[in-house]
Design a protein around this motif. Structure first.
Motif: not given
Length: 125
Positions: A62-88
């Motif tokens: 429902d809202g934002y929280e802090d995430f570590y960014v694990v990786r970023v990629a271009i998949e099917d010409d679309w920006l994808q950002i992957y991460g996991f929460p800082k607290d978990d």
């Protein structure tokens, strides 16, 4: 009271940051990994401590929280950002929404390549 449409300005800046982030990722072959997994599926702690942290959310939040960014990629010409929460500490998730101004934190942490040192895109007024 009448004022400048700041939301439109934020959206314009976010689009420019997104385009520059895509250029930075393409300079690294279409993917950049900040935090690698070892053969046991555990994330590298040292890399975690040096990864960008952004305010973002997954499609199920429902809202934002802090995430570590694990990786970023271009998949099917679309920006994808992957991460996991800082607290978990669990498996990466796709980040579907990023707070205004936070894409730049990712760009700041992507190193230059031999062929690409600058991904600045001239702003169109």
């Amino acid at each position: 009271m009448k004022h400048t449409d700041f939301y439109a300005l934020h959206k314009k800046l976010d689009e420019q940051a997104r385009n520059e982030l895509v250029a930075a990722i393409k300079a690294h072959g279409g993917e950049y990994i900040f935090i690698h997994e070892n053969e046991d599926g555990d994330y590298n702690n040292e890399e975690k401590n040096n990864a960008p942290i952004i305010a973002a959310s997954t499609r199920y939040m429902d809202g934002y929280e802090d995430f570590y960014v694990v990786r970023v990629a271009i998949e099917d010409d679309w920006l994808q950002i992957y991460g996991f929460p800082k607290d978990d500490w669990y498996a990466e998730a796709e980040l579907t929404s990023v707070a205004h101004g936070h894409l730049e934190y990712i760009i700041d942490m992507i190193p230059e390549t031999e062929n690409v040192q600058d991904v600045t895109i001239a702003s169109k007024s």
